[in-house]
Design a protein around this motif. Sequence first.
Motif, PDB file in Angstrom:
ATOM      1  N   GLY A  74       0.813  -1.213   0.000  1.00  0.00           N
ATOM      2  CA  GLY A  74       0.000   0.000   0.000  1.00  0.00           C
ATOM      3  C   GLY A  74       0.844   1.259   0.000  1.00  0.00           C
ATOM      4  O   GLY A  74       0.526   2.224  -0.706  1.00  0.00           O
ATOM      5  N   LEU A  75       1.935   1.258   0.762  1.00  0.00           N
ATOM      6  CA  LEU A  75       2.824   2.425   0.785  1.00  0.00           C
ATOM      7  C   LEU A  75       3.486   2.643  -0.571  1.00  0.00           C
ATOM      8  O   LEU A  75       3.711   3.791  -0.988  1.00  0.00           O
ATOM      9  CB  LEU A  75       3.894   2.244   1.872  1.00  0.00           C
ATOM     10  N   SER A  76       3.800   1.547  -1.281  1.00  0.00           N
ATOM     11  CA  SER A  76       4.417   1.694  -2.607  1.00  0.00           C
ATOM     12  C   SER A  76       3.449   2.328  -3.592  1.00  0.00           C
ATOM     13  O   SER A  76       3.861   3.078  -4.487  1.00  0.00           O
ATOM     14  CB  SER A  76       4.886   0.324  -3.115  1.00  0.00           C
ATOM     15  N   TRP A  77       2.152   2.030  -3.454  1.00  0.00           N
ATOM     16  CA  TRP A  77       1.154   2.678  -4.308  1.00  0.00           C
ATOM     17  C   TRP A  77       1.138   4.185  -4.052  1.00  0.00           C
ATOM     18  O   TRP A  77       1.041   4.989  -4.983  1.00  0.00           O
ATOM     19  CB  TRP A  77      -0.233   2.088  -4.045  1.00  0.00           C
ATOM     20  N   LEU A  78       1.209   4.569  -2.782  1.00  0.00           N
ATOM     21  CA  LEU A  78       1.232   5.992  -2.466  1.00  0.00           C
ATOM     22  C   LEU A  78       2.461   6.664  -3.065  1.00  0.00           C
ATOM     23  O   LEU A  78       2.379   7.781  -3.595  1.00  0.00           O
ATOM     24  CB  LEU A  78       1.221   6.198  -0.939  1.00  0.00           C
ATOM     25  N   TYR A  79       3.589   5.980  -2.973  1.00  0.00           N
ATOM     26  CA  TYR A  79       4.834   6.533  -3.520  1.00  0.00           C
ATOM     27  C   TYR A  79       4.711   6.766  -5.032  1.00  0.00           C
ATOM     28  O   TYR A  79       5.105   7.810  -5.550  1.00  0.00           O
ATOM     29  CB  TYR A  79       5.987   5.573  -3.217  1.00  0.00           C
ATOM     30  N   GLY A  80       4.164   5.791  -5.729  1.00  0.00           N
ATOM     31  CA  GLY A  80       4.036   5.916  -7.180  1.00  0.00           C
ATOM     32  C   GLY A  80       2.996   6.928  -7.610  1.00  0.00           C
ATOM     33  O   GLY A  80       3.232   7.748  -8.506  1.00  0.00           O
ATOM     34  N   LEU A  81       1.829   6.905  -6.958  1.00  0.00           N
ATOM     35  CA  LEU A  81       0.739   7.804  -7.352  1.00  0.00           C
ATOM     36  C   LEU A  81       1.061   9.270  -7.075  1.00  0.00           C
ATOM     37  O   LEU A  81       0.545  10.163  -7.751  1.00  0.00           O
ATOM     38  CB  LEU A  81      -0.551   7.410  -6.624  1.00  0.00           C
ATOM     39  N   SER A  82       1.903   9.509  -6.068  1.00  0.00           N
ATOM     40  CA  SER A  82       2.221  10.892  -5.705  1.00  0.00           C
ATOM     41  C   SER A  82       3.384  11.457  -6.506  1.00  0.00           C
ATOM     42  O   SER A  82       3.782  12.611  -6.292  1.00  0.00           O
ATOM     43  CB  SER A  82       2.533  10.988  -4.208  1.00  0.00           C
ATOM     44  N   GLY A  83       3.956  10.663  -7.385  1.00  0.00           N
ATOM     45  CA  GLY A  83       5.064  11.144  -8.195  1.00  0.00           C
ATOM     46  C   GLY A  83       6.426  10.969  -7.550  1.00  0.00           C
ATOM     47  O   GLY A  83       7.354  11.733  -7.832  1.00  0.00           O
ATOM     48  N   GLY A  84       6.557   9.976  -6.659  1.00  0.00           N
ATOM     49  CA  GLY A  84       7.848   9.689  -6.049  1.00  0.00           C
ATOM     50  C   GLY A  84       8.113  10.418  -4.746  1.00  0.00           C
ATOM     51  O   GLY A  84       9.271  10.578  -4.351  1.00  0.00           O
ATOM     52  N   GLU A  85       7.060  10.830  -4.038  1.00  0.00           N
ATOM     53  CA  GLU A  85       7.232  11.502  -2.744  1.00  0.00           C
ATOM     54  C   GLU A  85       7.197  10.475  -1.613  1.00  0.00           C
ATOM     55  O   GLU A  85       6.494   9.461  -1.701  1.00  0.00           O
ATOM     56  CB  GLU A  85       6.115  12.537  -2.527  1.00  0.00           C
TER      57      GLU A  85
END
Length: 387
Positions: A74-85
């Motif tokens: 789930g955290l990796s999805w957030l990382y990708g969707l936010s543009g690498g933040e």
Amino acid sequence: MAVTEFLLFILTATLGGMFLCGANDLTTIFVSLECLSLCSYLLSGYTKRDVRSNEAIMKYLLMGGTSSSILAYGLSWLYGLSGGEIELQEIANGLINTQMYNSPGIWIALLSITVGIAFKLSLVPFHQWTPDVYEGSPTPVVAFISVISKVAASALATRIFDIIFYFSLNEWHLLLEILAILSMILGNLIAITQTSIKRMLAYSSIGQIGYILIGIIDRDSNNGYASMITYMLLYIFMNLGTFACIVLFSLRTGTDNIRDYAGLYMKDPFSALSLSLCLLSLGGIPPLAGFFGKLYLFWCGWQAGSYLLVSIGLFMSVISIYYYLKIIKLLMTERNKEITPYVQNYRLSSSISKNSIEFSMIVCVMASTLLGIVMNPIVAIAQDTLF
């Protein structure tokens, strides 16, 4: 058992929990969580010659590893969707900038993170590890895990849901409401049927975290998080006081069966009264601290409009009083035919380690009994910390 390694694991787990409470980016969150989790696994299986302890560590390790992988997904999805933040506030800003805050991927991230946190909080239906780990682990370890995992995971949940998923308010509220209702109902009902006091406290803790979720869900209320922090503080003292009494009894008798506590008041009135006060405080009996903590928590939930959650919480709190009073009734029995051989052969000890446990028990019992009198300063401190 080797004490040095035991203390090392305890301190490392505490350090992981402290960092998790203050973590503000994905890397620190995951590293702190694993620091806490890995040490908790090792502690639960510390009595390696005990078959139950081996069973506890295997179940805890397998299910904990699975939940951590789901959380990392789930955290990796957030990382990708936010543009690498990786910083939480930057992730929220990145989701807005990339227009991904309402995409299907964000719901996958929300579900995965909810499952990972629900495991750490022992929420139904992710609670399967809890009764077995509580029963098989050394009792001091159970006392430690029962509070630190809930405090750290609750702090993580409030930060992630409040900062990142603020635009999905209705969705994560609904998810947590379902988990809270299931935990309050199932935890308290199954606790009634338990014969081991450690398993009973495991299911009791599942019900307790259901109450605590009311404060997390009601973030629109100015007092929602403050009520959660206040009740969590009181819960720490109530729970540790209960486990201190259990540790003393198990050291002197070697059993944790509820029936074996019958007649303890005749041999050790101090321990029996201390255990009774902690259990009554957990049940929310006035004028003990647990009553004022629940009153403030439920009042804030009612003010925020969570009528169903508060109603179920009140009803299940009444149910929980039954199995707490059942233990207290056993403690106070005076009929010789009901007193077990464990209590008949009960011997008080004056060793240094047991004196330390008794001192801890006194502190926790006093806090569980008297902290309700100073609720206003505690609430004020919690509100100042948040706002």
